[in-house]
Scaffold this active site. Structure first.
Site: not given
Ligand SMILES: NC(=O)c1ccc[n+]([C@@H]2O[C@H](COP(=O)([O-])OP(=O)(O)OC[C@H]3O[C@@H](n4cnc5c(N)ncnc54)[C@H](O)[C@@H]3O)[C@@H](O)[C@H]2O)c1
Length: 325
Positions: A36-37, A53, A74, A139, A143
């Site tokens: 997703t990045g 990872i 994640a 999910y 966590k």
């Molecule tokens: N955005 C929110 O509101 C929110 C709320 C609670 C928790 N979180 C947590 O914060 C963290 C970041 O979330 P975000 O909103 O930036 O999401 P995001 O999807 O923008 O970022 C997640 C990044 O992880 C990478 N990724 C996913 N699976 C992977 C893997 N197996 N190996 C390597 N890279 C991997 C993706 O490519 C992406 O760049 C996550 O752990 C998410 O669960 C986010």
């Protein structure tokens, strides 16, 4: 100057964290599978390793010479966990254990992303960290598993960790086109183009919306607080906002009348989510959170810049220190 590994550093939150680390003079290593990045989010000068990872060799390489790990990678979607239980589990919990294990070998602390989803629907609002956890999604369960394994890491291996229970994070670089994105990026994207928004139920459901700049400040402050006791911290504002009020505010900021497509309420959706920030504020010496309105203006300004082709701009400083607030 430290060398810091950011997993998920090409994502929404990870990219802001990487930028803040870079700005304070650290060297950043990013491990991201780009699911997703985007590489357009990569921190200047960062070393990027593309992959999972769960790839032990890659993780070992990424950990070479680092002083600390911020683990944000994640599949950040409750909905994906419904459709792909084992796949999301592999990324969200097995992947976290892999990162913790690599940190154990490298003997470095880990600050990792947990979520308000660990609380589930019960509990007394505002939710504080001492309340019972009872996740209602794969999910949230994963966590919570991350937190439990971090605790084991401290107890069995003497590792230092800190878990960050993010509430609803919003701000620049949250992709409104992603089906998993937050409601604010979708509302901002639609209302600035004068389009109606979908609201599910009566719109009176409330959320605790926290700006990504405050999330980055909490992550940075948590690193020195990481310990073998595996503390967890809410990352929130303590301010409830209804979805309808949110839409009204964004429409007002966009100078457009609000048009709503009212949709039936979604099964299983939590009516109210609100965090208590006292523990994080006091332990991590956090400044007052950015007011919602200012955060929305910042997000809208970014969407305007992006529309003009300057995708990574940010209209206000994202990270504020206690002294600056
Ligand atoms: N955005 C929110 O509101 C929110 C709320 C609670 C928790 N979180 C947590 O914060 C963290 C970041 O979330 P975000 O909103 O930036 O999401 P995001 O999807 O923008 O970022 C997640 C990044 O992880 C990478 N990724 C996913 N699976 C992977 C893997 N197996 N190996 C390597 N890279 C991997 C993706 O490519 C992406 O760049 C996550 O752990 C998410 O669960 C986010």
């Amino acid at each position: 100057m430290a060398r810091i590994l950011v997993t998920g550093g090409c994502g929404f939150i990870g990219s802001h964290l990487g930028q803040a680390l870079y700005e304070r003079g650290d060297t950043v290593v990013v491990l991201d599978d780009l699911s997703t990045g985007s590489t357009s989010n990569l921190t200047p000068g960062a070393r990027l390793l593309v992959g999972d990872i769960n790839d032990r060799n890659l993780l070992e390489d990424a950990c070479q010479g680092v002083d600390a790990i911020f683990h944000l990678a994640a599949i950040a979607s409750v909905e994906r966990g419904v459709r792909d239980w084992t796949g999301t589990h592999r990324a969200n919990l097995s992947g976290t254990i892999a990162v913790l294990d690599a940190a154990r070998v490298a003997r470095v602390p880990v600050v990792y992303a947990s979520s308000a989803a660990v609380y589930g629907a019960g509990g007394q609002l505002p939710l504080d960290e001492s309340q019972a956890v009872s996740p209602l999604s794969a999910y949230g369960a994963d966590k919570l598993g991350c937190e439990q394994h971090a605790r084991v890491g401290g107890h069995v291996h003497g590792m230092a960790t800190a878990g960050m229970r993010f509430f609803n994070v919003f701000g620049p670089r949250q992709d409104p086109r992603s089906p998993y994105t937050g409601v604010i990026s979708v509302f901002c994207d639609r209302l600035r183009r004068g389009q109606p928004v979908d609201i599910f139920g009566d719109g009176r459901q409330t959320r605790d919306f926290v700006h990504v700049g405050d999330v980055v400040a909490a992550l940075l402050a948590a690193l020195p607080a990481a310990s073998t006791a595996a503390p967890v911290f809410n990352v929130c504002t303590g301010q409830p906002t209804s979805v309808l009020r949110l839409a009204e505010t964004i429409a007002e900021l966009c100078g457009t009348p609000l048009a709503v497509n009212w949709r039936p309420g979604r099964a299983g959706e939590i009516a109210h989510s609100l965090g208590e920030r006292a523990k994080a504020r006091d332990a991590l010496l956090l400044a007052e959170p950015m007011p919602l309105r200012a955060g929305l203006q910042n997000t809208l300004a970014w969407l305007d810049e992006r529309g003009n082709g300057t995708a990574l701009g940010a209209a206000v400083p994202l990270v504020r220190t206690a002294a600056a607030a």
